[in-house]
Design an enzyme around this catalytic site. Structure first.
Site, short mmCIF file in Angstrom:
data_model
loop_
_atom_site.label_atom_id
_atom_site.label_comp_id
_atom_site.label_asym_id
_atom_site.label_seq_id
_atom_site.Cartn_x
_atom_site.Cartn_y
_atom_site.Cartn_z
N HIS A 129 10.12 -10.44 10.70
CA HIS A 129 10.15 -11.53 9.71
C HIS A 129 10.79 -11.03 8.43
CE1 HIS A 129 6.87 -9.75 7.38
NE2 HIS A 129 6.10 -9.72 8.46
N CYS A 163 4.01 -5.53 11.08
CA CYS A 163 5.22 -6.25 11.47
C CYS A 163 6.46 -5.46 11.03
CB CYS A 163 5.25 -7.64 10.83
SG CYS A 163 3.98 -8.76 11.48
#
Length: 294
Positions: free
Chosen positions: A247, A270
């Site tokens: 992301h 992430c």
């Protein structure tokens, strides 16, 4: 004496005659019985039979073939059949390379999910409703799967390609992603197993020591335009596994940059990317593409 002898001879002749007639009668009776039996058998074989409903049927009449079942309105992982094969043919019409084997396996699931993503549908991998309707339409350029991209050629590309091509990799598409945690780099490849060509690379920020990024081999899953984490907005997410995602860096609700750290460990697990690079994966790397995080 002669009279007695003559009478005896005449008696023997009479006995023999009646005995012979009796044998002939038995043989004739047996022949007639066999002939009758043969006619009866022939009659049973050649003549049609009347069934209980009064309709005439024949043993030579061909059995009717049952009609195939109608196509199902909902198809999902694990199902098999000609209607699955028809879905696979429709996917290939949109540029995918799914085996038309009638088996709704992982390859088909990922292709359906990518198709749904490109059409703005829920990416659940289930063919029904709007997904089925869109599959029946003619493809347009904006929703076609396009498995080719420009190859990067520089001094480092051959070295990076040799790393990924030394191992057996699995991808359900013509794309492959490698994340090097030590380098804090993401590499995007196009091609096939043992023949991957580097097409893009960019910096990332992986998880910290307390919340490390998951390591191993995965496949790109669901995608979305953005999600909220606390007060931060993270854009263009692409699933790696579970809650591990690619992301963008962090923005506030007004679109202002909150944290743009890249090139070192900084996330909760992430893989953070610059906005344009997160969007590149979101737009271009199909669902089902292989991922290797090392």
């Amino acid at each position: 004496m002669r009279r007695v002898l003559l009478i005896a001879i005449i008696g023997l002749i009479i006995v023999f005659t009646f005995s012979a007639c009796s044998n002939l009668a038995d043989i004739g009776s047996a022949f007639a019985h066999n002939l009758s039996s043969s006619k009866d058998k022939s009659s049973k074989k050649d003549n049609p039979q009347v069934n209980k409903s009064g309709n005439v049927s024949s043993s030579d009449e061909k059995k009717s073939t049952p009609a195939p079942p109608p196509p199902r309105d909902v198809l999902k992982s694990g199902e098999k059949g000609d209607d699955v094969k028809d879905i696979q043919k429709k996917l290939n019409k949109f540029g995918y390379t799914v085996d038309e084997d009638g088996d709704f396996g992982e390859q088909t699931v990922y292709a359906v999910m990518d198709f749904q993503h490109r059409h703005g549908l829920t990416t659940d991998g289930i063919v029904k409703g709007s997904t089925l309707d869109d599959l029946k339409k003619d493809p347009t350029a904006d929703v076609m799967y396009q498995p080719t991209a420009a190859v990067v050629s520089n001094a480092n590309s051959a070295n990076i390609e040799s790393i990924v091509n030394q191992v057996d990799t699995q991808s359900y598409t013509n794309y492959y992603v490698m994340v090097n945690i030590a380098q804090q780099m993401v590499y995007i490849f196009n091609g096939t197993n043992r023949n991957w060509k580097l097409i893009d690379s960019f910096q990332c920020a992986s998880g910290t020591g307390g919340t490390p990024t998951v390591l191993g081999h995965f496949f790109i899953g669901i995608k979305g335009p953005e999600f909220k984490s606390g007060e931060a907005i993270l854009k263009y997410y692409t699933q790696i596994q579970g809650n591990y995602l690619f992301h963008s860096v962090l923005f506030d609700k007004n679109g202002n940059l909150l944290d743009g750290t890249l090139g070192k460990s900084a996330s909760h697990g992430c893989v953070r990317l610059a906005l344009e690079n997160a969007k590149y994966i979101y737009d271009n790397v199909p669902i089902g593409s292989g991922i290797w995080i090392q």
